[in-house]
Design a protein around this motif. Structure first.
Motif, PDB file in Angstrom:
ATOM      1  N   LEU A 160      -3.047  10.559   2.322  1.00  0.00           N
ATOM      2  CA  LEU A 160      -2.056  11.092   3.269  1.00  0.00           C
ATOM      3  C   LEU A 160      -2.666  12.107   4.226  1.00  0.00           C
ATOM      4  N   LEU A 166       4.759  10.722   3.853  1.00  0.00           N
ATOM      5  CA  LEU A 166       4.539   9.280   3.909  1.00  0.00           C
ATOM      6  C   LEU A 166       5.162   8.676   5.175  1.00  0.00           C
ATOM      7  N   LEU A 179       2.227   8.988  -6.081  1.00  0.00           N
ATOM      8  CA  LEU A 179       2.390  10.418  -5.776  1.00  0.00           C
ATOM      9  C   LEU A 179       3.683  11.009  -6.331  1.00  0.00           C
ATOM     10  N   LEU A 180       4.721  10.194  -6.400  1.00  0.00           N
ATOM     11  CA  LEU A 180       6.025  10.750  -6.778  1.00  0.00           C
ATOM     12  C   LEU A 180       6.308  10.668  -8.275  1.00  0.00           C
ATOM     13  N   LEU A 210      -2.836   5.316  -0.093  1.00  0.00           N
ATOM     14  CA  LEU A 210      -3.080   6.007   1.180  1.00  0.00           C
ATOM     15  C   LEU A 210      -3.585   7.422   0.931  1.00  0.00           C
ATOM     16  N   LEU A 225       6.303  15.028  -0.263  1.00  0.00           N
ATOM     17  CA  LEU A 225       5.364  13.902  -0.216  1.00  0.00           C
ATOM     18  C   LEU A 225       5.990  12.707   0.498  1.00  0.00           C
ATOM     19  N   LEU A 231       0.838  -1.208   0.000  1.00  0.00           N
ATOM     20  CA  LEU A 231       0.000   0.000   0.000  1.00  0.00           C
ATOM     21  C   LEU A 231       0.874   1.260   0.000  1.00  0.00           C
ATOM     22  N   GLU A 258      -7.521   5.022   3.314  1.00  0.00           N
ATOM     23  CA  GLU A 258      -7.234   4.830   1.889  1.00  0.00           C
ATOM     24  C   GLU A 258      -8.137   5.675   0.996  1.00  0.00           C
ATOM     25  N   THR A 298       1.437   3.964  -3.007  1.00  0.00           N
ATOM     26  CA  THR A 298       1.195   5.390  -2.735  1.00  0.00           C
ATOM     27  C   THR A 298       2.401   6.226  -3.154  1.00  0.00           C
TER      28      THR A 298
END
Lengths: 99, 265
Positions: free
Chosen positions: B252, B231, A24-25, B250, B227, A16, B239, A20
């Motif tokens: 965030l 994390l 996101l990156l 996720l 970011l 997970l 989620e 993520t």
């Protein structure tokens, strides 16, 4: 809870977080890589600045490669590198193809 | 002595007299040492660099006015160097800037306890590093800890929210493991990319169009680093986007718990 169940849940958590991070990156890294490559190839830049742009580009490629390896994790193998916050994943042994 | 040409007398001044100020950069990663060196280029400094193994000897020999240590796992060598600086009478007052992975308060505390004068989180802004070095050199001799307490992270791992059960604890443990790994692996390349991007953006030789591109590089990398730091601060699992091809990710914003006073738990 059985240890095997706990391992599966931990792995689900790892995947997970990896998903993520990748989600996101990817966009900012793609942007940064695109612009740094453009700079590295621009003949208007003096050689020393083009070298800096190339270094930036190479670093982003390395970061992106780590991200890709992170989302291929299929099991948890940890290693202690002395971080006070705890162990980290051994990416080579944790990857799907290492099974 | 050669007949007919007189004699040559070589006078060797101690190294510490050769320049007004001298900084020693210590680290295992040549790219990071180069980045720090480039960032200090504008200052009236002689900049030296070495790896961690040779660092203590170099400090004793060169007697720099300031040491910059890139703390990178394994940590023991870098931390030992900081302690050696403090324990050795001739080096005890040399300011020591330690570059640590961002968001890890434990690491900052360890560095501070080992003798770091100030900790800078990677990725750092060139201006921050330059300003820090300038301030430390201006106030050389001061050994009060200037530890830059930035208590924005901190994640005890405890979670007493309603509905928190063993299943979620195990998943959260996995999330933290992956986040720690990602942070550890990506911190150095992101720091380098940000540093080089900022250096490019600041260079006066760059045409405006290319300067805008360099700013995009730095801005995008900084966004990725931010970011990543978020994390690492995840303390519960919330989620979003369950229909993404690989599965949910996720959320965030909702996975980082904040206390009413704004402190991140």
């Amino acid at each position: 809870m059985q240890p095997a169940d706990q391992d599966q849940l931990r792995l689900a958590g790892v995947q997970l977080a990896a998903r993520t991070a990748h989600h996101l990156l990817t966009t900012p890294l793609t942007l940064a890589l695109g612009y740094s490559d453009l700079l590295a190839e621009d003949s208007r830049l003096p050689p020393d600045l083009r070298a800096l742009a190339k270094e930036a580009s190479d670093s982003i490629v390395i970061a992106a490669a780590y991200l890709r390896r992170l989302i291929r994790i299929g099991r948890i193998v940890e290693r202690d590198i002395g971080l006070p916050s705890g162990l980290v994943l051994d990416l080579a042994d944790s990857a799907l193809e290492a099974h | 002595v050669r007949p007919g040409t007189g004699s040559t007398l070589a006078i060797c001044y101690p190294a510490q007299m050769a320049a007004l100020h001298r900084a020693l950069i210590v680290g295992e990663h040549p790219g990071m040492r180069l980045l720090v060196r480039l960032n200090l280029n504008d200052l009236p400094l002689e900049v030296l660099e070495t790896n961690t193994a040779d660092a203590h000897e170099r400090v004793r020999w060169d007697l720099p006015h300031l040491v910059v240590v890139d703390l990178h796992p394994p940590l023991d060598k870098g931390l030992t160097l900081c302690r050696q600086l403090r324990w050795t009478p001739t080096t005890a007052t040399i300011p020591c800037v330690v570059l640590v992975e961002g968001g890890d308060l434990d690491l900052r505390e360890m560095a501070s306890e080992a003798g770091a004068t100030i900790c800078l989180e990677k990725p750092f802004r060139p201006l921050d590093l330059r300003h820090t070095v300038q301030v430390l050199l201006d106030s050389s001799g001061r050994m009060d800890s200037l530890y830059n307490d930035n208590s924005t992270s901190g994640n005890s791992g405890d979670n007493d929210s309603p509905g928190f059960d063993q299943d979620e604890a195990a998943r959260l443990d996995g999330v933290k493991l992956a986040a720690r790994t990602a942070h550890h692996l990506l911190n150095t390349p992101l720091s380098l990319a940000l540093g080089y991007g900022e250096l490019l953006a600041e260079d006066p030789r760059l045409p405006d169009e290319l300067r805008a591109m360099a700013r995009e590089v730095a801005g995008s990398v900084e966004s990725a680093a931010t970011l990543l730091q978020r994390l690492v601060r995840v303390s519960r699992i919330r989620e979003r986007d369950p229909n993404l091809p690989g599965g949910a990710i996720l959320d965030l914003a909702r996975s980082i718990q904040e206390a009413p006073n704004g402190v991140i738990l």
